[in-house]
Design an enzyme around this catalytic site. Structure first.
Site, mmCIF file in Angstrom:
data_model
loop_
_atom_site.group_PDB
_atom_site.id
_atom_site.type_symbol
_atom_site.label_atom_id
_atom_site.label_comp_id
_atom_site.label_asym_id
_atom_site.label_seq_id
_atom_site.Cartn_x
_atom_site.Cartn_y
_atom_site.Cartn_z
ATOM 1 N N LYS A 25 0.820 -1.216 0.000
ATOM 2 C CA LYS A 25 0.000 0.000 0.000
ATOM 3 C C LYS A 25 0.857 1.271 0.000
ATOM 4 O O LYS A 25 0.518 2.234 -0.712
ATOM 5 C CB LYS A 25 -0.975 -0.015 1.172
ATOM 6 C CG LYS A 25 -2.043 -1.103 1.045
ATOM 7 C CD LYS A 25 -3.098 -0.976 2.116
ATOM 8 C CE LYS A 25 -3.972 -2.226 2.221
ATOM 9 N NZ LYS A 25 -4.536 -2.708 0.980
ATOM 10 N N THR B 226 -7.342 0.162 0.324
ATOM 11 C CA THR B 226 -6.587 0.901 -0.692
ATOM 12 C C THR B 226 -7.420 2.050 -1.242
ATOM 13 O O THR B 226 -6.915 3.167 -1.436
ATOM 14 C CB THR B 226 -6.148 -0.027 -1.834
ATOM 15 O OG1 THR B 226 -5.390 -1.112 -1.299
ATOM 16 C CG2 THR B 226 -5.305 0.719 -2.856
ATOM 17 N N ASP C 214 -12.425 -8.175 -5.241
ATOM 18 C CA ASP C 214 -11.813 -8.629 -6.489
ATOM 19 C C ASP C 214 -12.883 -9.098 -7.471
ATOM 20 O O ASP C 214 -12.793 -8.850 -8.680
ATOM 21 C CB ASP C 214 -10.826 -9.773 -6.216
ATOM 22 C CG ASP C 214 -9.621 -9.316 -5.399
ATOM 23 O OD1 ASP C 214 -9.299 -8.124 -5.449
ATOM 24 O OD2 ASP C 214 -9.027 -10.168 -4.715
#
Length: 296
Positions: A172, A198, A230
């Site tokens: 990150k 994120t 995702d």
């Protein structure tokens, strides 16, 4: 006197469905990117059956710099892995193009997974879609002095496109540094997407750059990866609403949601002529710089 740039060394392989017919991804790549290839003149290290297909289709006839590796069943992909980690500059690879069919079982063989993992570890581009490979060759050719290929102009119209930005915990800080350095470029995309934490961090960055009102929704955040983020981005890719994914992976930790990560890559490979998924953290800065040059 400026030194001559070292010739790129590229590993090349394709799953069977991407090499058999005259409109397959391998045929399209080498035909459509011929101008970039002739400018770069890379050394290709090609797995046996893929090279057979190139010869059968008359691709890159009389090309002077091709090294043949054995068929995959005879260890060709395993040897590509070795060349990624090789330290001898006359033998190592700078990038791998492996056009993968998401429903081909060999895409999940240990050598295929190791090839991608070692590319991530050693900072080498792993290009598993037609769109990703075309973009890589286009950007490198322009950097070498070639004019832009006008047939790719729509792929670089960032104002009509989207990008997904994903990073594992250890990556990150790298993602935030890249986003800050290339903020103006990323700001040109029509939409930006991210998973979980994120996305929140990127919006905090945008608030500092653009102000709290304009920056608070700079990125559309989805669920965290393990909770399905995702998969949400995969749907955008499959519906051709998100062309590029920058996924900064940490290859050194056990990942309980490995299946979700592979799902995202599988989605990009399903629409191979449209989407790309990059995990090359070391090369991301160069990619964003060259992308900015090409997008104008």
């Amino acid at each position: 006197m400026a030194s001559t740039p070292r010739r790129l060394r590229i590993g090349l392989a394709a799953n069977r469905s991407h090499q058999d017919n005259c409109n397959s991804a391998l045929v399209r790549l080498l035909a459509e990117a011929n101008g970039a290839i002739q400018r770069l003149k890379p050394h290709f290290v090609v797995v046996g059956r893929t090279l057979d297909a190139m010869e059968r289709h008359g691709l890159l006839p009389d090309y002077p710099s091709v090294e043949r590796f054995p068929y995959g069943r005879e260890g060709g992909l395993m040897m590509l892995v070795s060349r990624i980690v090789e330290t001898d500059p006359t033998r190592n690879l700078d990038a791998v193009i492996y056009l993968m069919d998401p429903v081909d079982p060999s895409s999940n063989f240990p050598e295929a997974l190791a090839l991608k993992r070692q590319c991530v570890i050693h900072g080498k581009p792993f290009l598993s879609t037609l769109a990703g490979a075309r973009e890589f060759l286009e950007l490198e050719a322009i950097e070498a002095g070639a004019p832009p290929d006008p047939t790719l102009d729509t792929a670089f119209d960032l104002g009509s496109d989207s990008v997904a930005l994903i990073a594992h915990d250890a990556m990150k800080p790298r993602m935030l540094a890249l986003a800050e350095k290339h903020f103006d470029l990323l700001d040109r995309f029509a939409f930006r997407y991210a998973t979980g934490t994120t996305g929140g961090l990127l919006n905090q960055l945008a608030e500092r750059v653009k102000g709290s009102s304009a920056g608070s929704k700079w990125v559309t955040p989805f669920l965290s990866g393990p909770l399905g983020g995702d998969a949400q981005i995969a749907e955008l890719i499959l519906s051709r609403q998100c062309r590029r994914v920058l996924f900064l992976e940490d290859p050194h930790v056990a990942r309980q949601h490995e299946a979700d990560i592979q799902l995202l890559e599988r989605a990009a490979r399903t629409v191979t002529d449209y989407a790309s998924c990059s995990s090359d953290a070391n090369g991301a800065d160069r990619w964003l710089q060259l992308l900015g040059q090409r997008a104008g």
